[in-house]
Design a protein around this motif. Structure first.
Motif, short mmCIF file in Angstrom:
data_model
loop_
_atom_site.label_atom_id
_atom_site.label_comp_id
_atom_site.label_asym_id
_atom_site.label_seq_id
_atom_site.Cartn_x
_atom_site.Cartn_y
_atom_site.Cartn_z
N LEU B 217 0.83 -1.21 0.00
CA LEU B 217 0.00 0.00 0.00
C LEU B 217 0.86 1.24 0.00
O LEU B 217 1.77 1.37 0.82
N GLY B 218 0.57 2.14 -0.92
CA GLY B 218 1.29 3.41 -0.93
C GLY B 218 2.65 3.31 -1.58
O GLY B 218 3.30 4.31 -1.80
N PHE B 221 1.36 -0.18 -4.85
CA PHE B 221 0.31 -1.21 -4.83
C PHE B 221 -0.64 -1.07 -6.02
O PHE B 221 -1.12 -2.06 -6.56
N LYS B 257 7.75 3.14 5.74
CA LYS B 257 7.80 4.22 6.71
C LYS B 257 6.56 4.27 7.63
O LYS B 257 6.68 4.34 8.85
N GLU B 258 5.38 4.19 7.01
CA GLU B 258 4.14 4.32 7.80
C GLU B 258 4.07 3.28 8.91
O GLU B 258 3.50 3.53 9.97
N ARG B 260 6.91 1.22 9.97
CA ARG B 260 8.13 1.20 10.75
C ARG B 260 8.17 2.33 11.79
O ARG B 260 8.60 2.17 12.91
N ASP B 269 -0.79 -3.04 15.45
CA ASP B 269 -2.07 -2.92 14.76
C ASP B 269 -1.90 -2.39 13.35
O ASP B 269 -2.53 -2.85 12.41
N ILE B 270 -1.02 -1.39 13.23
CA ILE B 270 -0.81 -0.82 11.90
C ILE B 270 -0.18 -1.84 10.97
O ILE B 270 -0.59 -1.99 9.81
N GLU B 273 -2.94 -4.21 9.91
CA GLU B 273 -3.89 -3.61 8.96
C GLU B 273 -3.23 -3.40 7.60
O GLU B 273 -3.84 -3.59 6.56
N TRP B 274 -1.99 -2.97 7.62
CA TRP B 274 -1.30 -2.71 6.35
C TRP B 274 -1.21 -3.98 5.52
O TRP B 274 -1.44 -3.99 4.33
N PHE B 276 -3.22 -6.59 5.94
CA PHE B 276 -4.59 -7.04 5.66
C PHE B 276 -5.18 -6.30 4.45
O PHE B 276 -5.74 -6.92 3.55
N TYR B 277 -5.03 -5.00 4.43
CA TYR B 277 -5.60 -4.21 3.33
C TYR B 277 -4.97 -4.61 2.00
O TYR B 277 -5.65 -4.74 0.98
N LEU B 280 -6.03 -8.53 1.19
CA LEU B 280 -7.42 -8.72 0.77
C LEU B 280 -7.65 -8.10 -0.62
O LEU B 280 -8.30 -8.67 -1.49
N SER B 281 -7.06 -6.92 -0.82
CA SER B 281 -7.20 -6.29 -2.14
C SER B 281 -6.55 -7.14 -3.23
O SER B 281 -7.03 -7.20 -4.35
#
Lengths: 445, 317, 676
Positions: B217-218, B221, B257-258, B260, B269-270, B273-274, B276-277, B280-281
């Motif tokens: 992501l970011g 992706f 970065k987001e 770490r 948690d981050i 989620e990172w 997972f998003y 799943l995508s």
């Protein structure tokens, strides 16, 4: 099949009057062909041509605007099934839910969060889109009060009014109806009074039904009531129905085979056990407005980043602002690494530089978003650009040495850059992954 | 604008991962991937395709692993056998993906240790294995030969084959009957080209999985997401050189970065989620196997797939 | 001299006799393939003498089956020969060998058999095979001969002694057979597939010393069926063996089977890497220079028959570096001669341009321009490190082999520094350049049956397909038809594919049914038709990298062209970047096309719209760049005045200005057939 520019041109008056704002009829035709022109801007169009053009140049999915002011957003007006075919234009609005059973403080907190929370990525401000106020009390006054709390924050964020009872809706609309909130939602039983409200306040309206067929019937009924700014509620009981339904809606509308489904999609993720999964589905697959419970900090960044990714124009690379970006805490002796302003290049190189733990400066020059290889091939990355950028960003005062590391693929330029700038050029690796090793071996300050 | 299902004629081919005792191996389960003839998560009611699977990634030298994971697992990550077992029984993974990170060490030449690690992991879990061998072209030949040999009969997925570097992986797959993980750098034509090269060397289509390379992501992706959609679309339109199931791993998820630099309290948690998003995508874009590194991402993905999947479950006829 | 045909008959008879005498169970150890050759050919596992005879009969008395059955009996238990002999090699070891073959760490298999008259010759051949990454099997008298010469044998030396008799050579065949079964997807009982695999995929050769017995001759000769070249070192007559001198045996065998040694290192005392490509050598850093107007110099690459090119041969004619004065300018001729089965004279100029890159890859060597305009420098530092002119040749030769492994079999380089020889060579080279130019310029789309595609840009323009023809280069201007052809030769599964022209649908528009078929497939069904010479109907799709955009201006009945570098407004009301954003991405947009600059000069340019007379506007920079050739072309057409009738931004940046200009000069487009 959409008309090509030339076919459209043939139907235009060919006066080049410029009254539409475009310099020639052909330019106007090209805009219409890409679905971005407005037929109404042509004052001399004959009615027959207008009829033909109207059907094929109107966007296949209705553009619906929600909210007013700075935070307003629009959804719909999409043209493709996959982003690689062109691009997706209008990212979905993500609306945080509040309830009229909550205390004013709680409602206010969520609203203020939507109003102020933002993340900056690649030079873009990412924010959540608005607040969805749900009527759980059943009481018009309490609903109106909750809406009032949202309004009183002065955040001016767009709103969804979630109340099925027309009387309750009306109570809410009285508080915020001037700000074009989204009305949720009309069913076969309630569409008449809700259409009347939508008309009265100029608000867009969500329609809900058990399946796509009934939704199509319902949009036709709403059209008959004079309402065209509609969204289709695809929050069916099981989440597994979402992708097939949303895909069918997108396919049929872009093929114009079911104009009654040519509206943006609404998804209420709060009704599913896995809200994050539902949110991801909505972002990836065609949703226009998504309602969620306020997201955890962890999900927030991920969701906004995913939305940004999916709605990036695949044919236009995201560009970084040219300039000097420190990595770690670089000093006067630290290495300077030049690269291009294609965002993917920037982030990749930055990632490897950070993990190399060598403090340094990234020196980003403006190649209009081209990657190193293409920028070199196209001549965009050249010695003059490097020379000018060194001046512009005052690199000479930033570091005390005169050594510049350039990407491996830019090696054909090394001699020219040396001559043009007087800096000693070191050719780095071709693959960003090797930067750490390269610095460890080659950089001696 | 005709890139949609009604006019499609192609079908994703099958690839089998893992071999049970009855199939000549020692795995407790094997998976048959592929078989879809529609876009992801559409048409599953008609009995086609299989639910996306979750692979958990482990390694044999945790020095090269994200501290986010190793601080969560503690000593466990020092023992690949144990780790594989825990990934199966506690995290609930479907597949184990083993990275032989020990080969990253400068001057690595302890090739017999590869056989040992392989044997340990095979004994530690009954799940099918994906094995990522050498990180250094100079030792590919020695490393992949041992990976292939140690897993003979187990129908491994061996990685990573790339356009300039596929012969050793392919040789090991051919010699010991494994499949090949074919990775191309986010480019549909290069993916196709690699599959053709593999075919020419003798690897059959039903022994290839496509890894289109996944930027997290970011971090690119969007390119990966679209290349997956394009590969799937091309396959559905009948391009058999692209009609293999895909496997994806947004391996950078834990190092960007987001993640770490997140607040230590929220970091885990981050990270989850990172992953997972992105994962799943990736499945929504067409990936049959998604790989993750944080233990807590596994159950999240498993529940999401169960929630979304209306088709057959693995093992169902 | 042994007569091969007679020996085959006698050998087969003797094998048959031995086979018929077999009694007892037959088996090899550690294999799942029974008697592999018999199993592969017949699909039947052979375990008894009776079954062996049946298999022999079923295979029309195949000598492999006979040998393999005979040895299956004799090699059992105590019959197994002592070390160093391996006898039959089990599946597990074979799997590893097969792995190395697929993986490329072994390039091929060789069988050495017979009685070497001279152990030294045999050991030299072994050494050469080792150096060329071949795995060599030995059978019969060659083994003791090598042992006597103290040659180390064993798997680790890639020299495997199979057994003491020539019949043991059959294990070479059972190995190839099992590799086909394990790696090649060949199914037992399918002799056709087995033979096809052996012929096409197995990289195997046999080298035969004199003195082979009849059974051995029968066995070896049968290898021909598997496509294995039999290199004979003398002592035999008749038959179809290839008599070769010992020193050529390995090269001959490998060439016949197309086994190529891959080169990776450049053996010169200077670093060579693309990283040095852009590094220049300043006058004060230079030791010696060549050409650049200071001395005569040229470079030339020519294709030659294989017999005239010795791979890796570097010659320097004239003074070497040691006798050159520091700081001087010296004459230079770089003559590169190449050979390769699929190499063609057409490719010469494309490969020749690579000399520039290769010389620049050297840390201390520098090269600009091409042909007889080259300018080369060698740095002081390089000379201090021992670099000689010869090494530049070595660099060029090796890089060609590394970059074009499939195209080139051999490369030799001659560097001439003698003034007279350079002047003479330069004159000859200039004649060749001219001939090439004429040939390329004269090349028409009608001269070829194949065009080439380019789908590199599908990364961002998913359905874009560029069709490259001799008269219409790729729209990015970077790939000519020849480039496409060579790219395909080098990488047959790459982004440049041959496109069958097929039947002409419309000659003027340039529509061909073969091209249409290709475009439809390569655009994933999105684009059905493609006119190569028209922008009004089914023009080619546009990716985004086009050098220029050609677009119709309906108001003046003409077509304008704008290039990427031109940033200003155009009479269309749109700038280049606005236009590019609207028509790119792989779409087909009638009235608009992406084109290369050179295409403007082509006879096919706007053929359907009436050719260059349609051109009404072109930015001055391009006009200037193309001026010489454009004027020449217009003269040929008999319209020299047309050049000044094409407007540029100094004449018009709006439609109104353009109309006024074209009226004033009476541009032909105004009176041509209406475009719409």
């Amino acid at each position: 099949m959409a008309l090509k520019a030339l076919d459209i041109y043939k139907l235009l008056p060919k006066k080049n009057c410029k009254e539409c704002g475009d310099p020639t009829c052909l330019t106007f035709a090209m805009k219409l062909a890409s679905g971005k022109g407005d037929l109404e801007k042509c004052p001399y169009l004959d009615p027959g041509a207008k009829n033909i053009l109207g059907a094929s140049t109107r966007p296949p999915i209705q553009l619906v605007k929600i909210g007013v002011g700075e935070r307003r957003f629009a959804v719909g007006e999409e043209f493709v099934l996959f982003r690689h075919e062109k691009t997706f234009y209008h990212p979905p609005g993500i609306m945080f839910e509040v309830s009229d059973l909550w205390s004013g403080k709680e409602i206010e907190a969520v609203t203020r969060r939507v109003g102020s929370e933002h993340y900056v990525r690649v030079g873009t401000d990412l924010t959540f889109s608005g607040v969805a106020i749900r009527n759980e009390s059943g009481d018009p006054d309490q609903f109106a009060e909750a809406v009032g709390v949202v309004e009183a924050t002065g955040t001016h964020v767009p709103e969804v009014l979630m109340a099925h009872d027309p009387a309750v809706q009306e109570a809410g609309l009285k508080k915020c109806g001037n700000f074009r909130p989204l009305i949720y939602s009309a069913t076969i039983d309630s569409y008449k009074p809700l259409c009347a409200l939508a008309k009265k306040f100029g608000s867009p309206l969500v329609v809900s039904a058990k399946d796509l067929l009934s939704l199509g019937e319902l949009t036709k009924l709403c059209n008959a009531e004079g309402i065209n700014d509609l969204l289709l509620d695809l929050s069916f009981p099981s989440l597994r129905e979402y992708i097939p339904a949303a895909t069918e809606v997108r396919q049929k509308s872009i093929l114009r085979s079911a104009p009654e489904l040519g509206y943006p999609v609404f998804l209420d993720t709060t009704r599913y056990p896995m809200q994050d999964a539902a949110l991801i589905l909505g972002i990836d697959k065609y949703a226009g407005v998504i309602v969620t419970r306020a997201l955890s900090p962890a999900s927030s960044v991920a969701a906004l980043t995913l939305r940004q990714n999916i709605y990036t124009d695949p044919q236009k690379p995201i560009q970084m602002n040219p300039g000097i970006y420190p990595v770690g805490n670089p000093g006067k002796e630290s290495p300077v690494l030049l690269t291009v302003n294609f965002s993917l290049t920037y982030f990749t190189v930055q990632g490897y530089l950070e993990s190399s733990r060598v403090p340094c400066y990234m020196f980003i020059v403006d190649t209009e978003g081209l990657s190193v290889l293409t920028a070199v091939a196209a001549g965009k990355l050249n010695e003059a650009l490097v020379r000018d950028s060194i001046k512009k960003f005052d690199l000479e005062h930033l570091v005390s040495h005169r050594r510049l590391i350039i990407p491996g693929y830019a090696s054909p330029l090394s001699g020219k850059i040396e001559e043009e700038t007087g800096w000693k050029v070191l050719v780095g690796p071709r693959d960003a992954a090797e930067i750490g090793d390269y610095l460890a071996k080659e950089w001696k300050s | 604008m005709s890139e949609n299902s009604p006019d499609s004629s192609g079908k994703i081919g099958y690839v089998v991962l893992g071999a049970t005792k009855a199939e000549g191996g020692t795995r407790t389960v094997s998976f048959r991937l592929g078989g879809e003839s529609d876009l992801p998560f559409i048409g599953m009611n008609t009995g086609q395709g299989s639910i996306p699977l979750v692979a958990f990634e482990i390694c044999d030298d945790p020095e090269y692993w994200s501290p986010i994971v190793t601080s969560y697992t503690g000593d466990l990550s020092n023992d690949a056998r144990e780790w594989a077992g825990v990934a199966e029984k506690q995290y609930g993974a479907d597949i184990i993906r083993l990275y032989l990170t020990s080969t990253k060490r400068r001057g690595f030449d302890n090739f017999s240790s590869i056989t040992t690690v392989m044997e340990e992991v095979l004994s530690g879990t009954g799940l099918p294995l994906v094995v990522e061998g050498s990180n250094e072209p100079a030792i590919d030949s020695d490393v992949f030969q041992r990976c292939g040999e140690a897993g003979e009969g187990e129908r491994l997925l061996l990685g990573t084959a790339e356009a300039g570097r596929y012969r050793s992986v392919a040789a090991a797959a051919l010699a010991y009957h494994h499949s090949v993980l074919a990775q191309s750098p986010i480019d549909i034509n290069l993916a196709k080209q690699l599959n053709i090269l593999l075919r020419e060397i003798g690897v059959k289509a039903d022994h290839i999985m496509i890894d289109p390379y996944t930027g997290t992501l970011g971090y690119g992706f969007e390119y990966s997401y679209s290349v997956m959609e394009r590969i799937r679309s091309a396959a559905l339109k009948g391009d058999t050189d692209l009609a293999m199931p895909m496997i994806t791993s947004a391996t950078d998820s834990l190092s960007v970065k987001e993640v770490r630099e997140a607040d230590p309290a929220a970091l885990e948690d981050i990270a989850v989620e990172w992953e997972f998003y992105a994962a799943l995508s990736s499945a929504i874009a067409g990936s049959s196997v998604v790989c993750v590194r944080h233990p807590k991402t596994v159950p999240l993905l498993k529940s999401a797939f169960r929630e979304l999947w209306a088709g057959k479950m693995p093992g169902e006829a | 001299m042994t007569d091969i045909d007679t020996a085959i008959t006698l050998g087969n008879a003797s094998l048959k006799e031995k086979l018929n005498a077999i009694d007892g169970p037959l088996a090899y150890e550690e294999t799942a393939y029974h008697l592999p050759v018999a199993y592969a050919l017949t699909g039947r596992p052979v375990h008894t003498g009776k079954e062996a005879i049946l298999a022999y009969t079923l295979t029309k008395e195949n000598p492999f089956v006979a040998c393999e059955s005979i040895l299956a009996l004799s090699e059992q238990g105590p019959g197994r020969e002592p070390a160093p002999y391996t006898g039959f090699i089990g599946d597990a070891v074979l799997r590893k060998l097969g792995y190395s073959l697929v993986d490329g760490s072994i390039l091929g298999l060789a069988l050495l058999i017979g009685t070497p008259a001279n152990a030294e010759t045999a050991s030299r051949i072994c050494r050469e095979l080792q150096e060329k990454y071949m795995l060599t099997f030995l059978a019969g008298d060659v083994v003791p001969a090598l042992s006597l010469a103290s040659v180390k044998l064993g798997l680790e030396y890639r020299l495997i002694p199979l057994g003491s008799t020539s019949v043991h050579g059959v294990h070479f065949v059972d190995i190839i057979t099992r590799v086909a079964l394990m790696f090649g997807g060949v199914v037992p009982g399918d002799p056709g597939r087995l033979l096809a695999y052996a012929n096409q995929r197995a990289k195997a050769i046999a080298i035969v010393f004199p003195g082979l017995d009849n059974e051995g001759i029968a066995l070896v000769d049968a290898l021909r069926l598997l496509g294995i070249p039999i290199i004979s070192l003398g002592g035999y007559e008749g038959g179809e063996w290839i008599a070769t001198a010992p020193e050529d045996a390995v090269r001959e065998g490998m060439e016949r089977k197309g086994i190529k040694v891959t080169v990776t290192a450049i053996p010169i005392p200077m670093s060579c890497s693309p990283a040095f490509e852009g590094k220049s050598i300043r006058k004060e850093e230079m030791y010696v220079e060549f050409g650049g107007g200071r001395s005569p110099a040229f470079e030339l690459l020519r294709v030659k028959p294989a017999s005239e090119v010795t791979d890796g041969l570097i010659r320097v004619t004239g003074p070497e570096i040691g006798s050159l004065k520091e700081g001087s300018a010296v004459p230079l001729g770089i003559i590169v001669e190449v050979a390769g089965k699929s190499m063609r004279a057409d490719f010469e100029p494309v490969l020749e341009r690579r000399i520039h890159n290769f010389v620049n890859y050297g840390e201390g060597s520098w090269h600009v321009a091409q042909r007889d305009l080259i300018w080369v420098r060698i740095s002081k530092e390089a000379v201090n490190n021992g670099i000689k002119i010869e090494h530049i040749g070595k660099l060029i030769a090796t890089k060609f082999r590394i970059d074009f492994p499939d195209l080139l079999d051999a490369v030799q380089v001659t560097l001439v520094t003698d003034l007279d020889a350079v002047l003479k060579g330069k004159k000859e080279a200039e004649a060749i350049y001219e001939e090439r130019d004429l040939r390329i310029q004269g090349m028409k789309d009608t001269d070829v049956d194949l065009f080439y595609s380019c789908t590199l840009c599908q990364t961002f323009a998913p359905n874009h397909v560029c069709i490259i023809t001799p008269e219409r280069p790729a729209l990015c201007g970077a790939i000519s038809w020849l480039d496409g052809k060579i790219a395909y030769e080098i990488s047959p599964s790459g982004a440049n594919q041959p496109v069958e022209k097929g039947n002409v649908i419309d000659r003027v528009k340039g529509e061909f049914d073969g091209v249409n078929r290709f475009v439809k497939k390569a655009s994933h069904g999105e684009v059905e038709r493609c006119s190569l010479y028209s922008i009004m109907e089914y023009p080619m799709t546009c990716c985004g990298c086009f050098e220029c955009i050609a677009l119709m201006l309906p108001e003046v009945n003409g077509i304008m062209v704008v290039n990427r570098e031109y940033k200003g407004d155009t009479p269309s009301g749109m700038s280049f970047s606005t236009l590019a954003g609207t028509i790119g991405g792989g779409a087909q947009t009638p009235g608009f096309a992406g084109i290369s600059k050179n295409y403007i000069l082509s006879d096919r340019f706007l053929q359907d719209e009436g050719g260059i007379e349609r051109l009404v506007w072109l930015p001055s920079l391009v006009k200037e760049e193309l001026k010489e050739r454009l004027v020449q072309k217009l003269n040929e057409l008999g319209h020299p005045e047309l050049f000044d009738k094409i407007a540029d931004e100094t004449k018009a940046t709006t439609l109104e200005e353009l109309v006024a200009f074209l009226d004033e000069v009476q541009a032909p487009a105004l009176t041509m057939k209406p475009l719409l």
